[in-house]
Design an enzyme around this catalytic site. Structure first.
Site, mmCIF file in Angstrom:
data_model
loop_
_atom_site.group_PDB
_atom_site.id
_atom_site.type_symbol
_atom_site.label_atom_id
_atom_site.label_comp_id
_atom_site.label_asym_id
_atom_site.label_seq_id
_atom_site.Cartn_x
_atom_site.Cartn_y
_atom_site.Cartn_z
ATOM 1 N N THR A 62 0.828 -1.280 0.063
ATOM 2 C CA THR A 62 0.190 0.167 0.038
ATOM 3 C C THR A 62 0.943 1.164 -0.080
ATOM 4 O OG1 THR A 62 -2.108 1.075 0.765
ATOM 5 C CG2 THR A 62 -0.276 0.030 2.410
ATOM 6 N N LYS A 66 3.553 1.511 -3.868
ATOM 7 C CA LYS A 66 3.189 0.643 -4.954
ATOM 8 C C LYS A 66 3.964 0.643 -6.232
ATOM 9 C CE LYS A 66 -1.686 0.554 -3.405
ATOM 10 N NZ LYS A 66 -3.154 0.811 -3.994
#
Ligand code: ATR
Length: 273
Positions: A62, A66
Site C-alpha cells: 500500500t 506501489k
C-alpha cells in the site's frame, strides 16, 4: 510450517488487511499468519528482502510503495502493467510476481455484491490518478457502452484514455464538459474525499437510478456521496467492498481458495450517514 504473509506501507497503523486475511484464513482453514509491516521510506527493497529471507510467501503493498513494488518485481501481470502500480506480490523461489487487484476487486464489488452490471452502461470515472488507472482495464473488460474519465488536469485524463483506447470506448474530458451529460454509474476515484473536498462535478451527471461509488473507504457520507444523495441518488456505496474483494483476489492467488467475502464486508461496513 505456518506460511507468512504481510501488508507493507507507511504509515500502516490503520490497515484492515491483517483482520481481513485473518478472517479469510480462519474460514478456509489455511495455516498462515498475516502481519502489518511499517516499511522504511527509501528502504523498500531491503525490507521486502528481509521478509522473504524470513520465509515470507507474499505481500500486499500500500501507499507509498506501489510504484517501488512495481520496480522490485521480476514479473508483472497485464493489470499491474496497465495500472503502473502493484498491490500484491507473490514470492516463488527467486521469482517476484506482481499483481494489481484493486480494479478487479472494485469491479467485482459493483457487479456481484451491488448487483450493478457495467455491460452496456454509461460509466463516469472522476480522477486520473493511480486509483482510476487501476480500474480502467477491469471496467473495460465488462464492456460498458461508454467510459468517460473526467479530471481537473485534462492532460492526465487524456493520456490515460489514450493508453486504454485499444481496450474499449474510453474518452477524456474536464469537469465543465460534463454539463448536460448523464451516467448510470459514477465513480469518485479522486483523492478529494481524503481531505473532505468535492471534485467540481455537476450535480446533473447522475441519471435517475444511478449508482454513486466512492472509492475511499470508511469516511461515511463524503461530499461526493452527499452531492449524489442531494440529487436524489439512493444507490450509494463506498470502497469497503472493493477493499475486501481485492483482498479475496490476493488470497485466492496465493492460496488457491477464494474465501466468501459477504460476512467480512458486513463486519467492516461503516454506515453512510
Ligand atoms: P490516487 O493514487 O489516490 O489516485 P493520485 O495519483 O495522487 O492519487 O491522484 C489523485 C487524483 O485526485 C487526481 O486525479 C487529482 O486530480 P489532478 O490530476 O487534477 O491533480 C484528483 N484530485 C485530488 N483532489 C481533487 C479535488 N479537490 N478536486 C478534483 N480532483 C482532485
Amino acid at each position: 510450517m505456518t506460511d507468512r504473509y504481510a501488508v507493507i506501507g507507511n504509515p500502516i497503523g490503520h490497515t484492515k488487511s491483517p483482520l481481513i486475511h485473518g478472517l479469510f484464513a480462519e474460514v478456509t482453514q489455511q495455516d498462515l499468519v498475516y502481519t502489518a509491516i511499517e516499511g522504511r521510506i527509501g528502504q523498500f527493497a531491503a525490507d521486502v528482502d528481509a521478509f522473504r529471507a524470513a520465509g515470507g510467501r507474499g505481500m500486499n503493498v500500500t501507499a507509498p510503495f506501489k510504484l517501488e513494488a512495481f520496480a522490485y518485481a521480476t514479473e508483472r501481470s497485464p493489470r499491474a502493467q496497465m495500472a503502473g502500480a502493484v498491490n500484491a506480490l507473490k514470492f516463488e523461489d527467486g521469482r517476484v510476481i506482481a499483481e494489481n487487484f484493486d480494479g478487479v476487486g472494485l469491479t467485482r464489488d459493483v457487479v456481484h455484491n451491488l448487483g450493478c452490471p457495467l455491460k452496456g452502461t454509461r460509466v463516469l470515472v472522476l480522477g486520473a490518478g493511480g486509483a482510476a488507472r487501476g480500474a480502467l482495464l477491469p471496467f473495460l473488460e465488462q464492456q460498458p457502452a461508454t467510459l468517460v474519465i473526467a479530471n481537473r488536469t485534462l492532460e492526465k485524463a487524456e493520456a490515460l484514455a489514450k493508453e486504454a483506447a485499444a481496450h474499449g470506448p474510453v474518452s477524456a474530458c474536464g469537469y465543465a464538459d460534463l454539463e448536460g451529460r448523464r451516467f448510470d454509474i459514477v465513480f469518485n476515484a479522486t483523492s478529494a474525499s481524503l481531505r473532505g473536498e468535492l471534485p467540481p462535478v455537476p450535480a446533473s451527471v447522475f441519471e435517475p437510478g444511478a449508482l454513486a461509488y466512492e472509492l475511499a473507504y470508511g469516511k461515511g457520507l463524503t461530499p461526493f456521496l452527499r452531492l449524489a444523495r442531494q440529487t436524489g441518488v439512493d444507490r450509494l456505496a463506498d470502497g469497503v467492498g472493493m477493499l475486501v474483494e481485492q483482498a479475496a483476489e490476493a488470497f485466492a492467488w496465493w492460496r488457491g481458495v477464494r474465501p466468501e467475502t459477504g460476512p467480512v464486508i458486513e463486519r467492516l461496513t461503516v454506515p453512510l450517514t
